[in-house]
Write a protein that holds these residues in place. Structure first.
Motif: not given
Length: 280
Positions: A66-85, A112-121
């Protein structure tokens, strides 16, 4: 067991889903720090509920599926979040001005690559599957009366505490600290729901101490991620003497911090586990 038309846990679940839906609409093109953070926190809260349901209904519900539904968004958002932190944490280290400036430019180039991937997911997010998942969660949770649900949540929390004790048994270092961090995140949202209720054994002290432990481990994790990101940065860019000197200063400060935070984590975690051990 008597079926209940409403449940505080279902209400909580639906609040998270509603927030996620809103955040998925506002994040693309903006990528605000607070929105990225809120999205990931709410997905973690859902994950905690999924783990609870797997604990209660192991043959009917698998958290990972069930978590698999959210994982792509969570992981790609995590890359952006890590960059900010990363940039925020690096500012706390003295003598790293040139390193920060160059690392900031490097992060800006790959972001920008992270953002494109997040938008896609986000665009591909399966709302039909989310609707089916919500119905499943509501049906399983509603099988229990409120007292039964409170009892099941308490048993799950104690089971997770037991997992931490097992991980740390006979361990002289923090080898398993990342796994402990994940378990704490399974506990915290449910504990936050329980401790304010009169019909449970947990108190604000349980929640506050667990939160303190999670904060120490979170600070450790942020610096660990920064160290790994800087290694990738140097591999990609190479080393100038000035940046190498500043990176050496960073590592010296990081080593000192690591020693102090390890002690604080161990002390806080020991205190938290002792507090939970007082309740069956």
């Amino acid at each position: 067991m008597q079926r209940q038309p409403k449940s505080f846990l279902i209400d909580y679940y639906k609040e998270q889903v509603k927030d996620i839906d809103s955040l998925l609409k506002v994040i693309p093109g903006r990528y605000k720090i607070k929105d990225i953070h809120k999205l990931r926190v709410r997905i973690k809260r859902l994950k905690a509920i999924f783990r609870l349901l797997e604990f209660v209904y192991p043959s009917e519900f698998k958290a990972k599926d069930h978590y698999h539904l959210f994982k792509p968004v969570f992981k790609t958002a995590g890359l952006i979040r890590e960059g900010q932190i990363n940039l925020s944490v690096l500012k706390k280290y003295t003598g790293t001005k040139k390193l920060r400036k160059s690392f900031s430019k490097y992060t800006a180039r790959i972001r920008p690559e992270w953002e494109v991937n997040l938008d896609s997911h986000i665009q591909c997010f399966n709302y039909n599957r989310l609707h089916a998942l919500t119905n499943n969660v509501e049906e399983l949770v509603s099988r229990n009366t409120k007292p039964e649900l409170v009892d099941l949540m308490a048993k799950f929390i104690n089971s997770e505490i037991g997992r931490i004790n097992s991980l740390l048994r006979d361990a002289d270092d923090l080898t398993y600290i990342h796994e402990v961090r994940i378990i704490l995140k399974n506990i915290k949202p449910l504990l936050g729901l329980l401790w304010t209720r009169d019909d449970n054994v947990f108190t604000k002290s349980h929640y506050d101490n667990l939160s303190d432990t999670e904060t120490y481990i979170g600070n450790w994790h942020d610096r660990r991620v920064l160290s790994e990101s800087l290694k990738l940065f140097f591999n990609a860019k190479g080393k100038t003497k000035d940046m190498y000197d500043e990176y050496s200063k960073f590592k010296e400060q990081q080593d000192k911090y690591k020693k102090s935070i390890n002690v604080k984590i161990r002390q806080s975690l020991t205190h938290t586990l002792e507090l939970f051990s007082q309740y069956p």
